[in-house]
Design an enzyme around this catalytic site. Structure first.
Site, short mmCIF file in Angstrom:
data_model
loop_
_atom_site.label_atom_id
_atom_site.label_comp_id
_atom_site.label_asym_id
_atom_site.label_seq_id
_atom_site.Cartn_x
_atom_site.Cartn_y
_atom_site.Cartn_z
N SER A 175 -4.71 103.83 24.44
CA SER A 175 -4.36 103.89 25.86
C SER A 175 -4.89 105.15 26.52
CB SER A 175 -2.84 103.82 26.01
OG SER A 175 -2.27 104.80 25.18
N THR B 71 -0.03 106.30 28.37
CA THR B 71 -0.59 107.59 28.77
C THR B 71 -0.06 108.75 27.94
OG1 THR B 71 -0.63 106.82 31.03
CG2 THR B 71 -0.52 109.20 30.73
N THR C 284 -5.29 109.01 30.69
CA THR C 284 -4.98 107.62 30.35
C THR C 284 -6.16 106.69 30.59
OG1 THR C 284 -3.34 105.87 30.74
CG2 THR C 284 -4.18 106.98 32.68
N ARG D 163 -8.50 99.39 39.65
CA ARG D 163 -7.12 99.88 39.75
C ARG D 163 -7.01 101.31 39.23
NH1 ARG D 163 -3.01 101.90 36.03
NH2 ARG D 163 -0.99 101.36 36.87
N THR E 18 5.10 108.74 32.67
CA THR E 18 4.30 107.71 32.01
C THR E 18 4.97 106.36 32.21
OG1 THR E 18 3.39 106.96 29.89
CG2 THR E 18 5.49 108.11 29.80
N GLY E 19 4.18 105.31 32.08
CA GLY E 19 4.72 103.96 32.27
C GLY E 19 4.00 103.25 33.40
N1 ASP Z 1 1.00 105.45 33.88
C1 ASP Z 1 -0.18 104.82 33.40
C2 ASP Z 1 -0.79 103.97 34.47
O1 ASP Z 1 -0.06 103.31 35.20
C3 ASP Z 1 0.01 103.95 32.21
C4 ASP Z 1 1.01 104.36 31.19
O2 ASP Z 1 1.57 105.44 31.20
O3 ASP Z 1 1.28 103.54 30.32
O4 ASP Z 1 -1.99 103.92 34.55
#
Ligand code: ASP
Length: 322
Positions: A46, A178, A196, A206, A229-230
């Site tokens: 990731s 991330t 990330t 995106r 993160t997320g």
């Molecule tokens: N925050 C990151 C994104 O939306 C992805 C992640 O942290 O899993 O690109």
């Protein structure tokens, strides 16, 4: 001294951060070095090289970095360069800008002497091929198998029931999401980094929260540093990192700032139960906290009193701030 990193794949990078500040390095150098470890690790699917591609099979990377003085740099939608964190730092240091994107960021990276390389690996290509071969119109989600960290599962929902489309065994380090890194060095200075490949199979073009200063990352040297993160869209709508730091500036306790940040995310009408957000914060005096909207958010801590240790937020809660 203190180092915090998101997720289990933050283990090695966090050790690198802590070793760096322990030997007198700056928080800024340390978080960049830690981020680079994850970017170079092909089994971390990731971030950086080996990151899962977008819907067209292209690996597009986002990153940001910020120091205690409010200096910051970011790049988004960068292809062909495995260390976007270092390009982001270069944007911060040699350009008059905060953020460069796409072809412009790549042109800048080339001018600055960064080398291009193939970022798609056999493993990430194999996952992409499986994703592409899914029945048309089926909305699948990629997640790690609960039984084995080395397996990815393509999951979909039918009549409210979660079903598996496919399983893919890979030799990964069980990583996802991330990497966000925060550090407080020997001089008490704060810095943060976030890098990330974004959401798996995302729409081409995106960009998520990670390169957005104030969303994925924010640092105020006199106040706090925060990273998220997320599902980036949730973080972008809430400006979570800035939200946390700004509350601390206004004197709110760490635990309450995290609760308020979670509340704001939880009030987002786009939130669904397959989404996760993890938040980390270090206050200028070295106190820290972690929070997530549901269980399963892992993070790594190393400090003067604690050797590099993996922690977990247990469901819709926050880790007690130290
Ligand atoms: N925050 C990151 C994104 O939306 C992805 C992640 O942290 O899993 O690109």
């Amino acid at each position: 001294m203190l180092a915090l990193s998101t997720w289990k794949h933050g283990f090695k990078p966090n050790q690198v951060v802590f070793d760096s500040i322990s030997s007198g390095g700056s928080a800024l150098d340390a978080v960049e070095a830690g981020a680079r470890v994850c970017e170079a690790d092909e089994t971390c699917m990731s971030v950086g090289k080996g990151g899962i591609p977008d819907e067209l099979g292209l690996v597009t990377l986002d990153a940001s970095i910020m120091d205690h003085n409010g200096n910051c740099g970011a790049v988004s939608f960068v292809q062909g360069y495995s260390h976007p964190i270092s390009i982001a730092r270069r944007v911060m240091e040699v350009s008059p800008h905060v953020m460069l994107t796409g072809a412009g960021a790549e042109r800048f990276a080339h001018e600055q002497g960064f080398m291009t390389e193939e970022l798609l690996t056999d493993a990430s290509r194999a996952l992409y091929e499986k994703w592409k071969a899914r029945p048309s119109g089926l909305k699948v989600r990629l997640r790690h198998s609960e039984e084995s960290e080395n397996e990815y599962v393509f999951e979909y929902e039918e009549d409210g029931i979660k079903k598996e489309l496919d399983r893919t065994a890979l030799s990964t380090n069980g990583s996802h999401d991330t990497i966000g890194l925060l550090a407080r060095d020997k001089n008490g200075l704060l810095a943060g980094a976030c890098t990330t490949s974004g959401l798996a199979f995302k729409q081409h073009g995106r960009v998520g929260d990670s390169p957005i200063i104030g969303a994925g990352l924010y640092v105020d040297g006199n106040t706090a540093a925060a990273v998220a993160t997320g599902n980036g869209e949730l973080v972008m709508r809430a400006c979570s990192s800035y939200h946390i730091v700004e509350q601390i500036r206004n004197g709110v306790e760490i635990t309450q700032t995290l609760q308020n940040a979670l509340d704001r995310i939880n009030n987002d009408k786009h939130l669904t139960d397959d989404m996760q957000i993890g938040l980390l914060v270090i206050r200028a005096d070295g106190k820290w906290g972690a929070a997530s909207i549901r269980g399963g958010f892992q993070f790594v801590v190393a400090s003067d009193t604690m050797s590099n240790t993996l922690h977990q937020c247990n469901g819709f809660d926050f880790h007690p701030a130290q």
